[in-house]
Design a protein around this motif. Structure first.
Motif, PDB file in Angstrom:
ATOM      1  N   THR A  97      -4.513  -3.867  -7.337  1.00 33.36           N
ATOM      2  CA  THR A  97      -3.780  -2.831  -6.606  1.00 33.36           C
ATOM      3  C   THR A  97      -3.970  -3.031  -5.112  1.00 33.36           C
ATOM      4  N   ASN A 105      -4.803  -2.575  -1.272  1.00 34.83           N
ATOM      5  CA  ASN A 105      -5.869  -1.832  -0.592  1.00 34.83           C
ATOM      6  C   ASN A 105      -5.928  -2.256   0.864  1.00 34.83           C
ATOM      7  N   TYR A 106      -6.845  -1.640   1.595  1.00 35.32           N
ATOM      8  CA  TYR A 106      -7.038  -1.968   3.015  1.00 35.32           C
ATOM      9  C   TYR A 106      -8.430  -2.527   3.264  1.00 35.32           C
ATOM     10  N   ASN A 123       0.831  -1.212   0.000  1.00 31.21           N
ATOM     11  CA  ASN A 123       0.000   0.000   0.000  1.00 31.21           C
ATOM     12  C   ASN A 123       0.858   1.252   0.000  1.00 31.21           C
ATOM     13  N   ALA A 155     -11.501   1.182   5.408  1.00 28.06           N
ATOM     14  CA  ALA A 155     -12.336   0.820   4.263  1.00 28.06           C
ATOM     15  C   ALA A 155     -13.821   0.883   4.589  1.00 28.06           C
ATOM     16  N   SER A 165       1.080  -2.609  -7.605  1.00 27.62           N
ATOM     17  CA  SER A 165       0.047  -3.437  -8.243  1.00 27.62           C
ATOM     18  C   SER A 165       0.703  -4.713  -8.717  1.00 27.62           C
TER      19      SER A 165
END
Ligand SMILES: NC(=O)c1ccc[n+]([C@@H]2O[C@H](COP(=O)([O-])OP(=O)(O)OC[C@H]3O[C@@H](n4cnc5c(N)ncnc54)[C@H](O)[C@@H]3O)[C@@H](O)[C@H]2O)c1
Ligand SMILES: O=P([O-])([O-])O[C@@H]1[C@@H](O)[C@H](O)[C@@H](O)[C@H](O)[C@@H]1O
Length: 533
Positions: A117, A119-120, A103, A127, A108
């Protein structure tokens, strides 16, 4: 050991380092009850509750609206924050480290379905959103959970920790077999630089099958080990210029420690027991004591009773924070929703059967009876508050049959298979059966919870309150029950209620953060949409 935050760009030309956005907030409150200073947000808050009593003569219940005036102060400067994980080389620790790096560097990677990609997802703070209010057209306005009050951003965290196994975090990530290979390839070089500090290993507390991992140990007496761990925390803080460090236990599940008067019942007895090398002081309790004495919040992500009464007593005396137990990630998280839904719908669960098998090292450790028992306890208590709240369905002391089964199947690795069956009594003696099949990499559920625990715990180190009865600003109680949403078996301040219902836990967290900025609780009454004008 170089923490994640000091890594140069990786050879594969990952995107430039994306610093987080620590401390950002999505709005400012316009209210005479909220004051923004150079370094804090101060709010005056009226806490409304209803005190219930029973009339001695008639037996009638009486409800009395009650208000307590609070002042809250939230320091807005987050500073440099570190996370030291115990069990850093495990599936959760290595997966979390790799994922935060991905992150942070905006990495990616290619999958069968195209480019993915970082993410959280799965993190409540990173999120999910909370309703701030309504706009001029009375339409709901939502903001990110982590931007109600200033919070640390995981991209900014400096990560380190300990493990009884010497594998570097790159090799640990490979061993875990959790993350996609193309992502592993892109972060391996950075992670291979990260090496867990030696740790404390007492064979009696974890499964014998873990012995072969134990090649990275601190020797000496328990007192010498305690002093060593304290020095580790001080060194990590100093080497990285940190303002604070959070200690997170994500090491193996230990057996329960016996609660012994004169040994772990008070702070002084526990400190003496460590000095005496008492066998009932577990590695996790030693880490908790080291953290408390260094003023570093300690959170227990495993089910064992690390937070023995002596730890709580010491934390209260030192005004240091502790939290636990056991990340609430999969079956239990769903149970804390489904059981509440059923009971609150007037449907009576008669039997809840939770089976799962998994093949990771956690599962290997849990294949030993004493370690399984710790997990069985934490997984079994989750419906108690919901059942206890409905005396129309359940007589006093009545409880659904609740069975927990965990099996170790090496070939499935971290991809836990969970099967649940809920058999409930419905209208006119009917029966309803709900069956759930739930599978995924267990560490992809737990890692975001470590982020939420870390972020909320860090926030609480910057918050204080006072009421008319307090001469000065006070910290919240040392036992952080506000963390309950992320934990299977929440540890709460002595003589306070345990809440497991997920919706209530989220509501509590959301409304407490709203109170920090002087906003009333979200009540979802939507009267503006129900009145004639
Ligand atoms: N979904 C989940 O993964 C999940 C959910 C809830 C709770 N948990 C708990 O989180 C913990 C970690 O899970 P995991 O899947 O990462 O397990 P894991 O076995 O992959 O990792 C545990 C790590 O701790 C290390 N360790 C053991 N004792 C230690 C000690 N005294 N000091 C330092 N390191 C030590 C081991 O070497 C190992 O690397 C377990 O207790 C598990 O029950 C996991
Ligand atoms: O969070 P949850 O899915 O209810 O419980 C899980 C257990 O079912 C699993 O066997 C164990 O390995 C994990 O540590 C976790 O505790």
């Amino acid at each position: 050991m170089s923490p994640i935050n000091n890594l140069s760009n990786t050879a594969n030309g990952a995107a430039s380092t994306a610093e987080g956005n620590s401390g950002a907030t999505a709005f400012k409150v316009e209210s005479p009850n909220v004051r923004y200073t150079d370094d804090s947000i101060e709010s005056s808050y009226s806490y409304d509750t209803t005190i219930v009593s029973r009339d001695a003569s008639s037996g009638q219940l009486k409800a009395k609206p009650t208000q307590v005036q609070y002042q809250f102060r939230t320091k807005t400067h987050v500073g440099r924050v570190g996370l030291m994980m115990v069990g850093w080389g495990g599936n959760n620790g290595s997966t979390l480290t790799a994922s935060i790096l991905a992150n942070k560097k905006g990495i990616s990677w290619e999958t069968r379905k195209g480019t993915q990609t970082a993410n959280y997802f799965g993190s409540l703070m990173m999120a999910s959103t909370v309703k701030l209010g309504v706009d001029e057209q009375l339409k709901d306005v939502y903001v990110p959970f982590n931007q109600v009050v200033p919070m640390v951003h995981p991209n900014d965290v400096v990560i380190g920790g300990w493990d009884i196994n010497s594998a570097n975090i790159g090799d640990a990530m490979r061993r875990a077999q959790v993350l996609p290979v193309d992502l592993q390839r892109r972060v391996y070089d950075d992670l291979a630089q990260l090496k867990p500090l030696p740790s404390v290993y007492y064979p009696d507390f974890i499964a014998a099958n873990q012995e072969e991992r134990a090649d990275n140990l601190i020797g000496g007496t328990k007192q010498e080990q305690l002093d060593h761990l304290r020095q580790d925390i001080r060194n990590f803080k100093q080497a990285n210029g940190l303002d604070r460090v959070i200690i997170m236990w994500t090491a193996n599940t230990e057996r329960y420690a016996d609660l012994l008067a004169g040994v772990n019942d008070t702070a002084d007895n526990l400190l003496q027991a460590i000095a005496d090398g008492h066998e009932e002081v577990s590695p996790s309790t030693l880490f908790a004591v080291a953290s408390i004495l260094e003023g570093a919040p300690f959170v227990n992500g495993s089910p064992q009773n690390t937070l023995v009464p002596g730890v709580i007593d010491l934390a209260e005396r030192e005004r240091s924070f502790v939290g636990g137990d056991d990340f609430k990630s999969g079956q239990t998280k769903i149970k804390s929703v489904l059981a509440e839904f059923l009971v609150n719908a007037g449907i009576k669960p008669l039997a809840i059967t939770s089976y799962n098998h998994l093949g990771n090292n956690d599962g290997h450790n849990l294949s030993a009876p004493a370690q399984f028992r710790s997990k069985e306890i934490s997984k079994s208590s989750v419906v108690d508050d919901m059942v206890g709240a409905n005396n129309l369905l359940y007589k006093k002391g009545e409880h659904p049959d609740h069975t927990i089964v965990i099996k170790y199947v090496p070939s499935v690795g971290d991809s836990k298979r969970a099967l649940d069956e809920y058999v409930s009594e419905i209208f006119m003696g009917g029966l309803n059966t709900i069956s759930i099949y739930n599978t995924c990499e267990d560490s992809l559920l737990a890692s975001p919870l470590i982020i939420d625990l870390f972020m909320m715990t860090e926030l609480m180190t910057r918050v204080s309150y006072r009421t008319a009865n307090d001469a000065d600003w006070m910290p919240f109680h040392s036992v952080l029950s506000i963390l309950s949403y992320m934990l299977k078996a929440p540890v709460v301040p002595p003589n306070t209620p345990v809440v497991n219902a997920l919706a209530k836990q989220r509501m509590a967290m959301e409304n407490i953060l709203r109170a920090f900025v002087g906003l009333a609780p979200n009540n979802e009454m939507l009267l503006e949409h129900k009145a004639f004008h």
